[in-house]
Design a protein around this motif. Structure first.
Motif, PDB file in Angstrom:
ATOM      1  N   GLY A 122      -5.553  -3.918   0.002  1.00 44.03           N
ATOM      2  CA  GLY A 122      -4.281  -3.236   0.267  1.00 44.03           C
ATOM      3  C   GLY A 122      -3.342  -3.270  -0.920  1.00 44.03           C
ATOM      4  O   GLY A 122      -3.677  -3.793  -1.988  1.00 44.03           O
ATOM      5  N   LEU A 123      -2.181  -2.670  -0.696  1.00 46.10           N
ATOM      6  CA  LEU A 123      -1.156  -2.604  -1.746  1.00 46.10           C
ATOM      7  C   LEU A 123       0.218  -2.684  -1.090  1.00 46.10           C
ATOM      8  O   LEU A 123       0.466  -2.025  -0.075  1.00 46.10           O
ATOM      9  CB  LEU A 123      -1.288  -1.276  -2.512  1.00 46.10           C
ATOM     10  CG  LEU A 123      -0.168  -0.937  -3.513  1.00 46.10           C
ATOM     11  CD1 LEU A 123      -0.142  -1.947  -4.639  1.00 46.10           C
ATOM     12  CD2 LEU A 123      -0.373   0.472  -4.087  1.00 46.10           C
ATOM     13  N   ASP A 124       1.108  -3.483  -1.675  1.00 49.23           N
ATOM     14  CA  ASP A 124       2.474  -3.595  -1.143  1.00 49.23           C
ATOM     15  C   ASP A 124       3.527  -3.087  -2.119  1.00 49.23           C
ATOM     16  O   ASP A 124       4.482  -2.426  -1.714  1.00 49.23           O
ATOM     17  CB  ASP A 124       2.774  -5.068  -0.807  1.00 49.23           C
ATOM     18  CG  ASP A 124       1.852  -5.593   0.277  1.00 49.23           C
ATOM     19  OD1 ASP A 124       1.965  -5.108   1.418  1.00 49.23           O
ATOM     20  OD2 ASP A 124       0.998  -6.441  -0.032  1.00 49.23           O
ATOM     21  N   ILE A 125       3.360  -3.411  -3.392  1.00 50.02           N
ATOM     22  CA  ILE A 125       4.403  -3.091  -4.388  1.00 50.02           C
ATOM     23  C   ILE A 125       3.727  -2.608  -5.666  1.00 50.02           C
ATOM     24  O   ILE A 125       2.726  -3.194  -6.109  1.00 50.02           O
ATOM     25  CB  ILE A 125       5.253  -4.342  -4.707  1.00 50.02           C
ATOM     26  CG1 ILE A 125       6.001  -4.831  -3.458  1.00 50.02           C
ATOM     27  CG2 ILE A 125       6.229  -4.065  -5.856  1.00 50.02           C
ATOM     28  CD1 ILE A 125       6.471  -6.274  -3.546  1.00 50.02           C
ATOM     29  N   ALA A 126       4.270  -1.534  -6.256  1.00 47.68           N
ATOM     30  CA  ALA A 126       3.759  -1.088  -7.566  1.00 47.68           C
ATOM     31  C   ALA A 126       4.918  -1.008  -8.549  1.00 47.68           C
ATOM     32  O   ALA A 126       5.988  -0.491  -8.210  1.00 47.68           O
ATOM     33  CB  ALA A 126       3.096   0.274  -7.425  1.00 47.68           C
ATOM     34  N   GLU A 170      -0.864   4.156   4.244  1.00 47.87           N
ATOM     35  CA  GLU A 170      -1.858   3.530   5.140  1.00 47.87           C
ATOM     36  C   GLU A 170      -1.407   2.131   5.553  1.00 47.87           C
ATOM     37  O   GLU A 170      -1.624   1.704   6.686  1.00 47.87           O
ATOM     38  CB  GLU A 170      -3.203   3.468   4.412  1.00 47.87           C
ATOM     39  CG  GLU A 170      -4.365   3.140   5.331  1.00 47.87           C
ATOM     40  CD  GLU A 170      -5.665   3.024   4.547  1.00 47.87           C
ATOM     41  OE1 GLU A 170      -5.798   3.714   3.514  1.00 47.87           O
ATOM     42  OE2 GLU A 170      -6.515   2.218   4.971  1.00 47.87           O
ATOM     43  N   ARG A 171      -0.749   1.445   4.658  1.00 47.68           N
ATOM     44  CA  ARG A 171      -0.261   0.082   4.915  1.00 47.68           C
ATOM     45  C   ARG A 171       0.940   0.093   5.869  1.00 47.68           C
ATOM     46  O   ARG A 171       1.355  -0.944   6.363  1.00 47.68           O
ATOM     47  CB  ARG A 171       0.164  -0.518   3.567  1.00 47.68           C
ATOM     48  CG  ARG A 171       0.457  -1.985   3.544  1.00 47.68           C
ATOM     49  CD  ARG A 171      -0.778  -2.816   3.460  1.00 47.68           C
ATOM     50  NE  ARG A 171      -0.624  -4.000   2.636  1.00 47.68           N
ATOM     51  CZ  ARG A 171      -1.603  -4.843   2.386  1.00 47.68           C
ATOM     52  NH1 ARG A 171      -2.794  -4.638   2.889  1.00 47.68           N
ATOM     53  NH2 ARG A 171      -1.404  -5.896   1.637  1.00 47.68           N
ATOM     54  N   GLY A 172       1.560   1.285   6.035  1.00 51.14           N
ATOM     55  CA  GLY A 172       2.750   1.368   6.881  1.00 51.14           C
ATOM     56  C   GLY A 172       4.036   1.137   6.110  1.00 51.14           C
ATOM     57  O   GLY A 172       5.106   0.926   6.695  1.00 51.14           O
ATOM     58  N   GLY A 173       3.962   1.180   4.782  1.00 53.51           N
ATOM     59  CA  GLY A 173       5.177   1.020   3.968  1.00 53.51           C
ATOM     60  C   GLY A 173       4.897   0.232   2.707  1.00 53.51           C
ATOM     61  O   GLY A 173       3.798  -0.297   2.514  1.00 53.51           O
ATOM     62  N   ARG A 214      10.097   8.276   5.313  1.00 51.82           N
ATOM     63  CA  ARG A 214       9.645   8.295   6.719  1.00 51.82           C
ATOM     64  C   ARG A 214       8.381   7.459   6.932  1.00 51.82           C
ATOM     65  O   ARG A 214       8.033   7.122   8.050  1.00 51.82           O
ATOM     66  CB  ARG A 214       9.416   9.741   7.174  1.00 51.82           C
ATOM     67  CG  ARG A 214       8.145  10.363   6.664  1.00 51.82           C
ATOM     68  CD  ARG A 214       8.100  11.843   6.879  1.00 51.82           C
ATOM     69  NE  ARG A 214       9.143  12.494   6.083  1.00 51.82           N
ATOM     70  CZ  ARG A 214       9.314  13.810   6.004  1.00 51.82           C
ATOM     71  NH1 ARG A 214       8.563  14.611   6.713  1.00 51.82           N
ATOM     72  NH2 ARG A 214      10.240  14.327   5.250  1.00 51.82           N
ATOM     73  N   HIS A 215       7.680   7.172   5.829  1.00 49.90           N
ATOM     74  CA  HIS A 215       6.485   6.321   5.924  1.00 49.90           C
ATOM     75  C   HIS A 215       6.803   4.859   5.611  1.00 49.90           C
ATOM     76  O   HIS A 215       5.894   4.038   5.478  1.00 49.90           O
ATOM     77  CB  HIS A 215       5.417   6.815   4.940  1.00 49.90           C
ATOM     78  CG  HIS A 215       4.955   8.217   5.219  1.00 49.90           C
ATOM     79  ND1 HIS A 215       4.122   8.526   6.273  1.00 49.90           N
ATOM     80  CD2 HIS A 215       5.239   9.393   4.597  1.00 49.90           C
ATOM     81  CE1 HIS A 215       3.895   9.832   6.277  1.00 49.90           C
ATOM     82  NE2 HIS A 215       4.569  10.385   5.278  1.00 49.90           N
ATOM     83  N   GLY A 216       8.074   4.572   5.445  1.00 47.43           N
ATOM     84  CA  GLY A 216       8.465   3.193   5.139  1.00 47.43           C
ATOM     85  C   GLY A 216       8.281   2.836   3.671  1.00 47.43           C
ATOM     86  O   GLY A 216       8.289   1.659   3.301  1.00 47.43           O
TER      87      GLY A 216
END
Ligand SMILES: NC(=O)c1ccc[n+]([C@@H]2O[C@H](COP(=O)([O-])OP(=O)(O)OC[C@H]3O[C@@H](n4cnc5c(N)ncnc54)[C@H](OP(=O)(O)O)[C@@H]3O)[C@@H](O)[C@H]2O)c1
Length: 303
Positions: A122-126, A170-173, A214-216
């Motif tokens: 997954g990925l949270d921050i870029a 995909e991660r929800g935000g 809208r996708h967080g």
């Protein structure tokens, strides 16, 4: 506004013209040392991507995120520096994985982003940070320079975002932070290409913030001030001369805090933006510049 032609800044504005003629010392090729470690921290369990993590602001940001518990995947072209940064982080107990990637190459960017997401689940921050600078009058700028700079600073950010966004959705935000420059708020002689590329990414940031909220997904830009990296340091200067030049540079050009930033100070700004405390912040371009943007300096000529 900030990233001046090296000789002009150091020889003219900073008033240390002699430094350009001093004996050259090899530029340090090692990553800067600093706090690293992964016990706890604001980004524990987060997966962070950094483009251009082999030196300067990107490298400091890799170390800072890893020190606060993130798993960091970063890229750059200089393999020896990538491996070095990876080692520094790991020796301090953090997690960082280097991938050789060139942000000008669409397949390379896709491989880096998708590979990191697969590997770290997954990925949270870029932090899309990779950048270069050319300095020349506009009419002397070649098409090759335009293409190289735009392909790195603007298209490279677009490519990275294009591949990162589906994973964040995909991660929800999640959060994308782009490295622009406080200099992009104004024009600057001899830096038209660079300014254009940095303003372009701020426009990308604003529009993407509206598209993906809208996708967080939050999308913001950071605007560093003059920062002590290879981008502004003349390659042939010895350390002592550069220390003196930096003091003059800060005094003359940083209206507020009167000093040049360290890469660690800019990295701290990136982490603050990325933190949950700023969860309602999107579409902004935040100067972390010691007060440069707050002032419009008028330097008087010597008479
Ligand atoms: N220093 C300043 O005063 C200042 C002020 C405002 C904004 N900035 C911005 O901060 C960012 C980082 O610059 P810096 O000051 O830290 O200078 P730096 O030490 O030269 O770092 C530039 C980074 O970008 C990477 N990079 C360049 N071209 C690349 C490519 N085609 N593919 C992948 N990576 C690439 C470099 O890695 P490789 O060479 O290994 O590929 C390096 O890691 C830039 O976007 C710059 O415009 C700097």
């Amino acid at each position: 506004m900030l990233e001046h032609r090296r000789r002009t800044v150091l020889g003219g504005a900073a008033g240390v013209g002699a430094i350009a003629t001093l004996t050259a010392l090899p530029r340090r090729a090692s990553a800067q040392q600093g706090r690293t470690g992964s016990a706890g921290g604001r980004f524990q369990g987060k997966v962070v991507l950094v483009t251009g993590g082999t030196s300067g602001i990107g490298e400091a940001t890799v170390r800072a995120f890893a020190a606060e518990g993130a798993t960091v995947a970063f890229c750059g072209r200089r393999r020896h520096l990538g491996r070095h940064v990876e080692r520094v982080v790991r020796e301090a107990g953090g997690q960082a994985v280097y991938t050789h990637a060139d942000v000008r190459d669409p397949r390379s960017v896709q491989r880096f982003v998708d590979g990191a997401v697969r590997r770290h689940d997954g990925l949270d921050i870029a932090f899309n940070n990779a950048g270069i600078q050319y300095s020349a009058p506009l009419h002397e700028t070649t098409l090759e320079q335009w293409d190289d700079l735009m392909n790195t600073n603007a298209r490279g950010v677009f490519l990275a975002m294009r591949h990162q966004l589906p994973h964040l959705i995909e991660r929800g935000g999640g959060h994308i932070i782009v490295n622009s420059s406080v200099g992009a708020l104004v024009g600057r002689p001899d830096l038209s290409l660079y300014q254009a590329s940095k303003q372009a990414v701020q426009a990308l940031v604003k529009s993407a913030a509206l598209e993906y909220g809208r996708h967080g997904v939050r999308v913001n830009a950071i605007l560093p001030g003059i920062t002590d990296t290879a981008m502004i340091r003349p390659p042939d200067l010895d350390d002592a001369t550069w220390e003196r030049a930096k003091v003059a540079l800060g005094e003359l050009n940083v209206d507020g805090l009167k000093s040049v930033a360290t890469p660690d100070q800019i990295a701290a700004g990136v982490l603050a933006l990325a933190a949950d405390e700023f969860g309602y912040l999107t579409g902004v371009s935040l100067p972390v510049d010691g007060g440069i943007a707050a002032g419009r300096r008028m330097l008087l000529p010597e008479v």
